[in-house]
Design a protein around this motif. Sequence first.
Motif, PDB file in Angstrom:
ATOM      1  N   GLU A   7      -4.180   4.161   6.815  1.00 41.41           N
ATOM      2  CA  GLU A   7      -5.119   4.288   7.934  1.00 41.41           C
ATOM      3  C   GLU A   7      -6.521   3.799   7.568  1.00 41.41           C
ATOM      4  O   GLU A   7      -7.329   3.489   8.456  1.00 41.41           O
ATOM      5  CB  GLU A   7      -5.227   5.749   8.394  1.00 41.41           C
ATOM      6  CG  GLU A   7      -3.908   6.363   8.828  1.00 41.41           C
ATOM      7  CD  GLU A   7      -3.268   7.164   7.712  1.00 41.41           C
ATOM      8  OE1 GLU A   7      -2.883   8.320   7.973  1.00 41.41           O
ATOM      9  OE2 GLU A   7      -3.159   6.630   6.589  1.00 41.41           O
ATOM     10  N   THR A   8      -6.806   3.726   6.264  1.00 45.01           N
ATOM     11  CA  THR A   8      -8.144   3.328   5.836  1.00 45.01           C
ATOM     12  C   THR A   8      -8.285   1.811   5.700  1.00 45.01           C
ATOM     13  O   THR A   8      -9.375   1.320   5.401  1.00 45.01           O
ATOM     14  CB  THR A   8      -8.494   3.975   4.485  1.00 45.01           C
ATOM     15  OG1 THR A   8      -7.629   3.446   3.457  1.00 45.01           O
ATOM     16  CG2 THR A   8      -8.330   5.486   4.543  1.00 45.01           C
ATOM     17  N   ILE A   9      -7.208   1.078   5.904  1.00 48.46           N
ATOM     18  CA  ILE A   9      -7.245  -0.380   5.750  1.00 48.46           C
ATOM     19  C   ILE A   9      -7.676  -1.024   7.053  1.00 48.46           C
ATOM     20  O   ILE A   9      -7.041  -0.864   8.097  1.00 48.46           O
ATOM     21  CB  ILE A   9      -5.881  -0.928   5.311  1.00 48.46           C
ATOM     22  CG1 ILE A   9      -5.494  -0.365   3.938  1.00 48.46           C
ATOM     23  CG2 ILE A   9      -5.907  -2.458   5.261  1.00 48.46           C
ATOM     24  CD1 ILE A   9      -4.138  -0.800   3.455  1.00 48.46           C
TER      25      ILE A   9
ATOM     26  N   SER B 235       0.022   7.463  -6.204  1.00 48.97           N
ATOM     27  CA  SER B 235      -0.538   6.621  -7.262  1.00 48.97           C
ATOM     28  C   SER B 235       0.508   6.138  -8.265  1.00 48.97           C
ATOM     29  O   SER B 235       0.430   5.008  -8.749  1.00 48.97           O
ATOM     30  CB  SER B 235      -1.655   7.365  -7.994  1.00 48.97           C
ATOM     31  OG  SER B 235      -1.167   8.553  -8.610  1.00 48.97           O
TER      32      SER B 235
ATOM     33  N   VAL C  59       0.843  -1.189   0.000  1.00 48.11           N
ATOM     34  CA  VAL C  59       0.000   0.000   0.000  1.00 48.11           C
ATOM     35  C   VAL C  59       0.879   1.239   0.000  1.00 48.11           C
ATOM     36  O   VAL C  59       1.897   1.294   0.694  1.00 48.11           O
ATOM     37  CB  VAL C  59      -0.974   0.015   1.207  1.00 48.11           C
ATOM     38  CG1 VAL C  59      -0.230   0.009   2.526  1.00 48.11           C
ATOM     39  CG2 VAL C  59      -1.907   1.223   1.131  1.00 48.11           C
ATOM     40  N   ASP C  60       0.490   2.213  -0.819  1.00 51.54           N
ATOM     41  CA  ASP C  60       1.198   3.482  -0.870  1.00 51.54           C
ATOM     42  C   ASP C  60       0.193   4.564  -1.252  1.00 51.54           C
ATOM     43  O   ASP C  60      -0.737   4.310  -2.029  1.00 51.54           O
ATOM     44  CB  ASP C  60       2.344   3.437  -1.882  1.00 51.54           C
ATOM     45  CG  ASP C  60       3.399   4.511  -1.594  1.00 51.54           C
ATOM     46  OD1 ASP C  60       4.467   4.166  -1.064  1.00 51.54           O
ATOM     47  OD2 ASP C  60       3.131   5.696  -1.894  1.00 51.54           O
ATOM     48  N   ALA C  61       0.398   5.752  -0.701  1.00 50.22           N
ATOM     49  CA  ALA C  61      -0.525   6.856  -0.959  1.00 50.22           C
ATOM     50  C   ALA C  61      -0.225   7.579  -2.263  1.00 50.22           C
ATOM     51  O   ALA C  61      -0.982   8.458  -2.675  1.00 50.22           O
ATOM     52  CB  ALA C  61      -0.489   7.845   0.201  1.00 50.22           C
TER      53      ALA C  61
ATOM     54  N   THR D 209       2.190   2.983  -6.891  1.00 52.21           N
ATOM     55  CA  THR D 209       1.393   1.764  -6.959  1.00 52.21           C
ATOM     56  C   THR D 209       1.180   1.330  -8.411  1.00 52.21           C
ATOM     57  O   THR D 209       1.061   0.138  -8.685  1.00 52.21           O
ATOM     58  CB  THR D 209       0.036   1.938  -6.251  1.00 52.21           C
ATOM     59  OG1 THR D 209      -0.645   3.084  -6.767  1.00 52.21           O
ATOM     60  CG2 THR D 209       0.244   2.108  -4.755  1.00 52.21           C
TER      61      THR D 209
ATOM     62  N   MET E  88      -2.003  -1.499  -3.688  1.00 55.82           N
ATOM     63  CA  MET E  88      -3.203  -0.712  -3.418  1.00 55.82           C
ATOM     64  C   MET E  88      -2.841   0.755  -3.255  1.00 55.82           C
ATOM     65  O   MET E  88      -1.934   1.096  -2.492  1.00 55.82           O
ATOM     66  CB  MET E  88      -3.884  -1.219  -2.142  1.00 55.82           C
ATOM     67  CG  MET E  88      -4.299  -2.675  -2.190  1.00 55.82           C
ATOM     68  SD  MET E  88      -5.105  -3.222  -0.645  1.00 55.82           S
ATOM     69  CE  MET E  88      -3.697  -3.234   0.480  1.00 55.82           C
ATOM     70  N   HIS E  89      -3.561   1.612  -3.972  1.00 54.33           N
ATOM     71  CA  HIS E  89      -3.360   3.052  -3.839  1.00 54.33           C
ATOM     72  C   HIS E  89      -4.364   3.593  -2.835  1.00 54.33           C
ATOM     73  O   HIS E  89      -5.532   3.810  -3.154  1.00 54.33           O
ATOM     74  CB  HIS E  89      -3.532   3.743  -5.195  1.00 54.33           C
ATOM     75  CG  HIS E  89      -3.531   5.237  -5.098  1.00 54.33           C
ATOM     76  ND1 HIS E  89      -4.441   6.041  -5.760  1.00 54.33           N
ATOM     77  CD2 HIS E  89      -2.741   6.075  -4.382  1.00 54.33           C
ATOM     78  CE1 HIS E  89      -4.203   7.296  -5.463  1.00 54.33           C
ATOM     79  NE2 HIS E  89      -3.179   7.349  -4.620  1.00 54.33           N
ATOM     80  N   LYS E  90      -3.930   3.766  -1.613  1.00 53.38           N
ATOM     81  CA  LYS E  90      -4.805   4.312  -0.574  1.00 53.38           C
ATOM     82  C   LYS E  90      -3.950   4.673   0.637  1.00 53.38           C
ATOM     83  O   LYS E  90      -2.766   4.334   0.708  1.00 53.38           O
ATOM     84  CB  LYS E  90      -5.885   3.319  -0.173  1.00 53.38           C
ATOM     85  CG  LYS E  90      -5.377   1.974   0.329  1.00 53.38           C
ATOM     86  CD  LYS E  90      -6.502   1.072   0.795  1.00 53.38           C
ATOM     87  CE  LYS E  90      -7.463   0.702  -0.292  1.00 53.38           C
ATOM     88  NZ  LYS E  90      -8.554  -0.200   0.160  1.00 53.38           N
ATOM     89  N   ARG E  91      -4.546   5.363   1.562  1.00 49.92           N
ATOM     90  CA  ARG E  91      -3.871   5.674   2.816  1.00 49.92           C
ATOM     91  C   ARG E  91      -3.993   4.468   3.736  1.00 49.92           C
ATOM     92  O   ARG E  91      -5.067   3.870   3.854  1.00 49.92           O
ATOM     93  CB  ARG E  91      -4.463   6.918   3.472  1.00 49.92           C
ATOM     94  CG  ARG E  91      -4.280   8.178   2.639  1.00 49.92           C
ATOM     95  CD  ARG E  91      -4.619   9.426   3.431  1.00 49.92           C
ATOM     96  NE  ARG E  91      -3.692   9.610   4.545  1.00 49.92           N
ATOM     97  CZ  ARG E  91      -2.487  10.173   4.433  1.00 49.92           C
ATOM     98  NH1 ARG E  91      -2.059  10.598   3.254  1.00 49.92           N
ATOM     99  NH2 ARG E  91      -1.720  10.318   5.491  1.00 49.92           N
TER     100      ARG E  91
END
Length: 219
Positions: free
Chosen positions: A136-138, A110, A106-108, A113, A131-134
């Motif tokens: 903390e949202t996982i 894009s 995961v990396d913020a 990723t 996965m492209h996301k923060r």
Amino acid sequence: MNMDDKNRALLVEGLEELGLPAGDEVVGKLTAYAGLLAKWNKVFNLTSVDNPHEIITHHLLDSAALLPLLDHYAPGARTILDVGSGGGLPVIPMAIFHPDVKIHAVDAVSKKTAFLTQVGIELGLRNFRAMHKRVETIHSSYDVVTSRAFASLRNFTDWTQGALAPDGLWLAMKGEYPEAEIAGLDPAVAVLREVVPMRVPHLAEERHLVVMSKPSDEE
């Protein structure tokens, strides 16, 4: 990056020193990954290291040094999340050496990723997903959550506590012994289990692995 015979031999020797498989398939995938990293780095600025020798020592072998410790501390791990994966270190070597384990990155950012997704496709890493996301949202239940030069131990554990299984382990790769970061851990979130000196073949720099878990009911 075209890996010459000398650098290829250096990689094989380093893997053997770590007790890892160094057959043609593994070395071929690591070499292909190094080539993709060098190619995409020209546009995406994935790493400040672009010397072929240092890509082996500071990236491939540095990441590979985690694998024997991963097998020691979490031998039954079936799911691993690597956070702040950037250019894919250590997550791509992990996915290459553990094709039977579900490994996510995961990396913020894009573009990073996107690069990792392309690496997974070109190397045929069916166990790997970026996965492209923060982070903390996982909210999941990974057996192991790893990081390499990602954030302070406090932030790393605080941000990923929702992603780690109750009986899982955090494995954070650090350079020098992170005394101040250890002191800053929130005991309600993470408990220090061990700090292990890491030996990286052909790299005369200090490395440590910080092993942490969620507090048990008794702690």
